[in-house]
Design a protein around this motif. Sequence first.
Motif, PDB file in Angstrom:
ATOM      1  N   ARG A  27       0.827  -1.202   0.000  1.00 30.90           N
ATOM      2  CA  ARG A  27       0.000   0.000   0.000  1.00 30.90           C
ATOM      3  C   ARG A  27       0.865   1.257   0.000  1.00 30.90           C
ATOM      4  NH1 ARG A  27      -2.808   2.350   4.351  1.00 30.90           N
ATOM      5  NH2 ARG A  27      -2.374   0.514   5.604  1.00 30.90           N
ATOM      6  N   PHE A  28       1.873   1.297   0.857  1.00 24.88           N
ATOM      7  CA  PHE A  28       2.730   2.482   0.965  1.00 24.88           C
ATOM      8  C   PHE A  28       3.478   2.722  -0.363  1.00 24.88           C
ATOM      9  CE2 PHE A  28       3.411   1.759   5.847  1.00 24.88           C
ATOM     10  CZ  PHE A  28       2.062   1.982   6.048  1.00 24.88           C
ATOM     11  N   THR A  29       3.955   1.624  -0.956  1.00 25.81           N
ATOM     12  CA  THR A  29       4.736   1.759  -2.190  1.00 25.81           C
ATOM     13  C   THR A  29       3.854   2.246  -3.334  1.00 25.81           C
ATOM     14  OG1 THR A  29       6.124  -0.057  -1.413  1.00 25.81           O
ATOM     15  CG2 THR A  29       6.378   0.591  -3.708  1.00 25.81           C
ATOM     16  N   LEU A  30       2.636   1.716  -3.428  1.00 27.47           N
ATOM     17  CA  LEU A  30       1.729   2.167  -4.487  1.00 27.47           C
ATOM     18  C   LEU A  30       1.341   3.630  -4.291  1.00 27.47           C
ATOM     19  CD1 LEU A  30      -0.553  -0.977  -5.102  1.00 27.47           C
ATOM     20  CD2 LEU A  30       1.514  -0.262  -6.311  1.00 27.47           C
ATOM     21  N   GLN A  31       1.264   4.070  -3.042  1.00 25.31           N
ATOM     22  CA  GLN A  31       1.008   5.504  -2.788  1.00 25.31           C
ATOM     23  C   GLN A  31       2.152   6.356  -3.353  1.00 25.31           C
ATOM     24  OE1 GLN A  31       0.591   5.615   1.482  1.00 25.31           O
ATOM     25  NE2 GLN A  31      -1.626   5.252   1.442  1.00 25.31           N
ATOM     26  N   MET A  32       3.382   5.960  -3.064  1.00 25.00           N
ATOM     27  CA  MET A  32       4.541   6.729  -3.567  1.00 25.00           C
ATOM     28  C   MET A  32       4.557   6.729  -5.096  1.00 25.00           C
ATOM     29  SD  MET A  32       7.776   5.950  -1.057  1.00 25.00           S
ATOM     30  CE  MET A  32       7.773   4.167  -1.060  1.00 25.00           C
ATOM     31  N   ALA A  33       4.332   5.551  -5.673  1.00 27.21           N
ATOM     32  CA  ALA A  33       4.357   5.443  -7.136  1.00 27.21           C
ATOM     33  C   ALA A  33       3.271   6.329  -7.752  1.00 27.21           C
ATOM     34  CB  ALA A  33       4.169   3.987  -7.559  1.00 27.21           C
ATOM     35  N   GLY A  34       2.074   6.268  -7.171  1.00 29.61           N
ATOM     36  CA  GLY A  34       0.959   7.077  -7.683  1.00 29.61           C
ATOM     37  C   GLY A  34       1.270   8.567  -7.637  1.00 29.61           C
ATOM     38  N   PHE A  35       1.857   8.993  -6.525  1.00 29.56           N
ATOM     39  CA  PHE A  35       2.234  10.404  -6.355  1.00 29.56           C
ATOM     40  C   PHE A  35       3.175  10.851  -7.472  1.00 29.56           C
ATOM     41  CE2 PHE A  35       5.401  13.388  -4.589  1.00 29.56           C
ATOM     42  CZ  PHE A  35       4.572  14.469  -4.308  1.00 29.56           C
ATOM     43  N   LEU A  36       4.149  10.025  -7.822  1.00 29.92           N
ATOM     44  CA  LEU A  36       5.130  10.409  -8.853  1.00 29.92           C
ATOM     45  C   LEU A  36       4.567  10.280 -10.264  1.00 29.92           C
ATOM     46  CD1 LEU A  36       8.544   9.053  -7.529  1.00 29.92           C
ATOM     47  CD2 LEU A  36       7.716  11.414  -7.569  1.00 29.92           C
ATOM     48  N   VAL A  37       3.755   9.267 -10.482  1.00 30.35           N
ATOM     49  CA  VAL A  37       3.177   9.084 -11.822  1.00 30.35           C
ATOM     50  C   VAL A  37       2.345  10.313 -12.199  1.00 30.35           C
ATOM     51  CG1 VAL A  37       1.468   7.744 -13.128  1.00 30.35           C
ATOM     52  CG2 VAL A  37       3.273   6.566 -11.855  1.00 30.35           C
ATOM     53  N   GLU A  38       1.680  10.914 -11.214  1.00 28.49           N
ATOM     54  CA  GLU A  38       0.927  12.154 -11.470  1.00 28.49           C
ATOM     55  C   GLU A  38       1.844  13.294 -11.919  1.00 28.49           C
ATOM     56  OE1 GLU A  38      -0.958  12.894  -7.724  1.00 28.49           O
ATOM     57  OE2 GLU A  38      -2.453  11.309  -8.030  1.00 28.49           O
ATOM     58  N   ARG A  39       3.128  13.162 -11.643  1.00 30.33           N
ATOM     59  CA  ARG A  39       4.100  14.205 -12.016  1.00 30.33           C
ATOM     60  C   ARG A  39       4.876  13.842 -13.285  1.00 30.33           C
ATOM     61  NH1 ARG A  39       2.230  14.506  -7.573  1.00 30.33           N
ATOM     62  NH2 ARG A  39       1.991  16.491  -6.466  1.00 30.33           N
ATOM     63  N   GLN A  40       4.284  12.908 -14.082  1.00 29.28           N
ATOM     64  CA  GLN A  40       4.805  12.618 -15.425  1.00 29.28           C
ATOM     65  C   GLN A  40       6.243  12.139 -15.484  1.00 29.28           C
ATOM     66  OE1 GLN A  40       3.802  16.047 -18.032  1.00 29.28           O
ATOM     67  NE2 GLN A  40       2.595  14.424 -18.968  1.00 29.28           N
ATOM     68  N   ILE A  41       6.607  11.243 -14.584  1.00 27.94           N
ATOM     69  CA  ILE A  41       7.948  10.647 -14.691  1.00 27.94           C
ATOM     70  C   ILE A  41       8.007   9.726 -15.912  1.00 27.94           C
ATOM     71  CG2 ILE A  41       8.573  10.829 -12.268  1.00 27.94           C
ATOM     72  CD1 ILE A  41       7.533   7.917 -11.929  1.00 27.94           C
ATOM     73  N   LYS A  42       9.238   9.550 -16.456  1.00 27.91           N
ATOM     74  CA  LYS A  42       9.384   8.678 -17.642  1.00 27.91           C
ATOM     75  C   LYS A  42       9.756   7.254 -17.264  1.00 27.91           C
ATOM     76  CE  LYS A  42      14.121  10.394 -18.391  1.00 27.91           C
ATOM     77  NZ  LYS A  42      14.987  11.169 -19.304  1.00 27.91           N
ATOM     78  N   MET A  43      10.113   7.078 -15.995  1.00 23.22           N
ATOM     79  CA  MET A  43      10.572   5.773 -15.537  1.00 23.22           C
ATOM     80  C   MET A  43      10.480   5.770 -14.021  1.00 23.22           C
ATOM     81  SD  MET A  43      14.163   4.111 -16.562  1.00 23.22           S
ATOM     82  CE  MET A  43      14.539   2.419 -16.168  1.00 23.22           C
ATOM     83  N   LEU A  44      10.230   4.594 -13.426  1.00 21.38           N
ATOM     84  CA  LEU A  44      10.154   4.520 -11.969  1.00 21.38           C
ATOM     85  C   LEU A  44      11.189   3.541 -11.442  1.00 21.38           C
ATOM     86  CD1 LEU A  44       8.611   5.289  -9.314  1.00 21.38           C
ATOM     87  CD2 LEU A  44       7.262   3.203  -9.671  1.00 21.38           C
ATOM     88  N   VAL A  45      11.956   3.980 -10.452  1.00 20.60           N
ATOM     89  CA  VAL A  45      12.933   3.112  -9.809  1.00 20.60           C
ATOM     90  C   VAL A  45      12.464   2.837  -8.379  1.00 20.60           C
ATOM     91  CG1 VAL A  45      15.347   2.822  -9.124  1.00 20.60           C
ATOM     92  CG2 VAL A  45      14.771   4.176 -11.163  1.00 20.60           C
ATOM     93  N   ILE A  46      12.210   1.574  -8.082  1.00 20.19           N
ATOM     94  CA  ILE A  46      11.867   1.199  -6.707  1.00 20.19           C
ATOM     95  C   ILE A  46      13.190   0.970  -5.998  1.00 20.19           C
ATOM     96  CG2 ILE A  46      10.529  -0.337  -5.236  1.00 20.19           C
ATOM     97  CD1 ILE A  46       8.990  -1.248  -7.680  1.00 20.19           C
TER      98      ILE A  46
END
Lengths: 273, 273
Positions: free
Chosen positions: B51-70
């Motif tokens: 849940r916490f990780t999906l929250q962080m990912a969602g927050f950044l995806v809204e800011r138009q990142i081109k790639m996500l690094v966990i």
Amino acid sequence: MEHAIGVIDSGVGGLTVAKEIMRQMPNEIIYYVGDTARCPYGPRPEEEVRRFTLQMAGFLVERQIKMLVIACNTATAVVLKELRETLDIPVVGVIAPGARAALKVTENRKIGILGTIGTIKSQAYVHELKMINQQIEVEQLACPKFVPLVESFEYQSAVAKKVVAETLIPIKGKGLDTIVLGCTHYPLLGPLIQQEMGPKVKVISSGEETAQEVSTILDFNGWLNPSLAVPKHRFFTTGSQSIFRRIASDWLQIDDLHIEFVNLRNHEYLLGN
Amino acid sequence: MEHAIGVIDSGVGGLTVAKEIMRQMPNEIIYYVGDTARCPYGPRPEEEVRRFTLQMAGFLVERQIKMLVIACNTATAVVLKELRETLDIPVVGVIAPGARAALKVTENRKIGILGTIGTIKSQAYVHELKMINQQIEVEQLACPKFVPLVESFEYQSAVAKKVVAETLIPIKGKGLDTIVLGCTHYPLLGPLIQQEMGPKVKVISSGEETAQEVSTILDFNGWLNPSLAVPKHRFFTTGSQSIFRRIASDWLQIDDLHIEFVNLRNHEYLLGN
């Protein structure tokens, strides 16, 4: 996916990449083509390098490879872009992985590139390094005597030691902390090059790095081979099977190599003209 | 492409990955989220980590990142697969790059993994290593005391030295030639770990390797940032901005860090329930 990884080179140099793929991904099957009869590519005009490379690629694509590795810096510089646009499988060259590894390990940002005349003239490493980091200082050195030493199985001789020492004179004392072996033949001369440059200089072999990037891309796509069967590699040469066998057996430390002769002139369909 | 690379972590540990991205790809912009308020993730149940990780990912995806690094091993083990399936940008974790680097450098095929309780229990490294090479021997060790040392800015203290020495006792003398720091916080304890294991053991930091794989995938897609403008990184924390600033400034060696507070509870849309 159980399909093979295709590896192509002007001769035996790409075996340094094949060896690392075998070591880092022992489940994967390799189909290797060495254009030994027309090696070296380094001094050839671009159009010839392009035609020969597209012949090798076409030959392997007919054999259902899942990925193509251009394990030759000269060919990478000339046709990587075109092959990426033409083929519907991932195509990986050896220049970007070597450049990236150098960017990772350099501390003083002074990087040396050793390569064939063709690779050095193409400025491919300079372009790749500067695209990612403008502050890198690059010294290039063409080493046209290195490939013939390797292809003639002379890479452990006293002659090789002398040639390496003389060739490297222009880049010694320039404060480089990292050297990229910008030709897949050169790792066979790696110990001599390291000795000549001294223990503080990091010597990057594109083979190791390219194998890691192949693994990255296969894994990212979910295409790693899950089979535990002993992989049946195939090696094709346009030249002497016995010389190829001698060098390949020595380098790969495999005795019963399956080496086949191939005539590439029948595999021109990628050339489109 | 000028969009940022998103980097997420349970706290400050992912800064080891961010630092390497900055070093290896100085043109790239980083948007970093550290869930400092809820760190550590290691001992938490999977559903919370998810849940916490999906929250962080969602927050950044809204800011138009081109790639996500966990940039967190615990989170990678739990949600990498789900995020890859959900998002339409490439998602990279830290486990595969560290495993691949270990496969590259090991000579005796005996690899040690240091990680949080969650990462060790998940067997994610063992799975990744054995998928690629069945002959690898793996020794795992959970080091639950390491993350708190780092998050409390204690990583250079005498206490840290003692904790590291005591923690590593079970894997010393097992003939390992390679150790993977299987938690992005651990590189801050890297010098102490190297000292304790001795100079012959290669210590792999996932940060360096992950940055190289990020570069591989961006380059392969033609998405490297060509802009030469000084990149405007952004750092978000769910906890104390001042503690985050202190550690981030020390680790990244950047004085004027732009650090923002974020409440992730408003960013649940990726959770889908």
